[in-house]
Motif scaffolding. Structure first.
Motif, short mmCIF file in Angstrom:
data_model
loop_
_atom_site.label_atom_id
_atom_site.label_comp_id
_atom_site.label_asym_id
_atom_site.label_seq_id
_atom_site.Cartn_x
_atom_site.Cartn_y
_atom_site.Cartn_z
N LYS A 185 0.71 -1.20 -0.09
CA LYS A 185 -0.05 0.20 -0.04
C LYS A 185 1.01 0.96 -0.08
O LYS A 185 0.72 2.45 -0.61
CB LYS A 185 -1.01 -0.09 1.00
N MET A 186 2.22 1.12 0.86
CA MET A 186 2.97 2.35 0.55
C MET A 186 3.45 2.76 -0.57
O MET A 186 3.66 3.80 -0.96
CB MET A 186 3.84 2.24 1.80
N LYS A 187 3.90 1.52 -1.28
CA LYS A 187 4.45 1.71 -2.50
C LYS A 187 3.51 2.33 -3.66
O LYS A 187 3.62 2.82 -4.53
CB LYS A 187 5.01 0.26 -3.11
N ILE A 188 2.36 1.79 -3.78
CA ILE A 188 1.26 2.28 -4.53
C ILE A 188 0.95 3.66 -4.21
O ILE A 188 0.85 4.40 -5.27
CB ILE A 188 -0.19 1.42 -4.25
N ARG A 189 0.94 4.00 -3.08
CA ARG A 189 0.81 5.39 -2.55
C ARG A 189 1.92 6.47 -3.33
O ARG A 189 1.71 7.40 -3.67
CB ARG A 189 0.54 5.86 -1.28
N HIS A 190 3.27 5.85 -2.99
CA HIS A 190 4.15 6.35 -3.65
C HIS A 190 4.08 6.68 -5.12
O HIS A 190 4.63 7.63 -5.57
CB HIS A 190 5.49 5.64 -3.28
N LEU A 191 3.72 5.50 -5.79
CA LEU A 191 3.61 5.49 -7.23
C LEU A 191 2.44 6.74 -7.65
O LEU A 191 2.81 7.32 -8.66
CB LEU A 191 2.93 4.27 -7.89
#
Length: 118
Positions: free
Chosen positions: A48-54
């Motif tokens: 979820k953190m990686k998706i938000r960063h993307l």
């Protein structure tokens, strides 16, 4: 009566029952082969953190049309991926132009994530 009772249980298989031997000579049981879908909470939070960063990178790095093409192409909004031809018809542009937009947007994102900002 005893035969009927045994017949009922004859097709049952235990998860610990050996089903073969691996290359090293160890017994493999059914439980070793069955895949589980349980991701750890840490993996879910990390994803979820990686998706938000993307999404943050997409917001600041890509232009409006590039962002739209990437979202449609990879199904980022609703999970439904579109072909380049479908996107071209939606936006009223050629399929080859959609391909160039997609390639340029992915290149921008790659540079942003790899730290090669030019």
């Amino acid at each position: 009566m005893m035969l009927r009772n045994e017949k009922k249980h004859s097709k049952e298989i235990s998860l610990q029952e050996p089903i073969g031997i691996d290359k090293e000579g160890n017994e493999i049981s059914l439980i070793d082969v069955i895949e589980t879908k349980s991701d750890s909470i840490v993996d879910q939070v990390d994803l979820k953190m990686k998706i938000r960063h993307l999404y943050n990178k997409m917001k600041y790095v890509l232009g409006k049309r590039e962002k739209t093409v990437i979202e449609l192409r990879y199904g980022l909004n609703n999970g439904v991926e579109k072909t380049q031809r479908e996107i071209a018809n939606m936006l009223g542009i050629s399929r080859s132009y959609v391909s160039r937009i997609e390639k340029k947007a992915l290149s921008k994102l790659y540079r942003e994530f790899s730290g090669n900002n030019r």
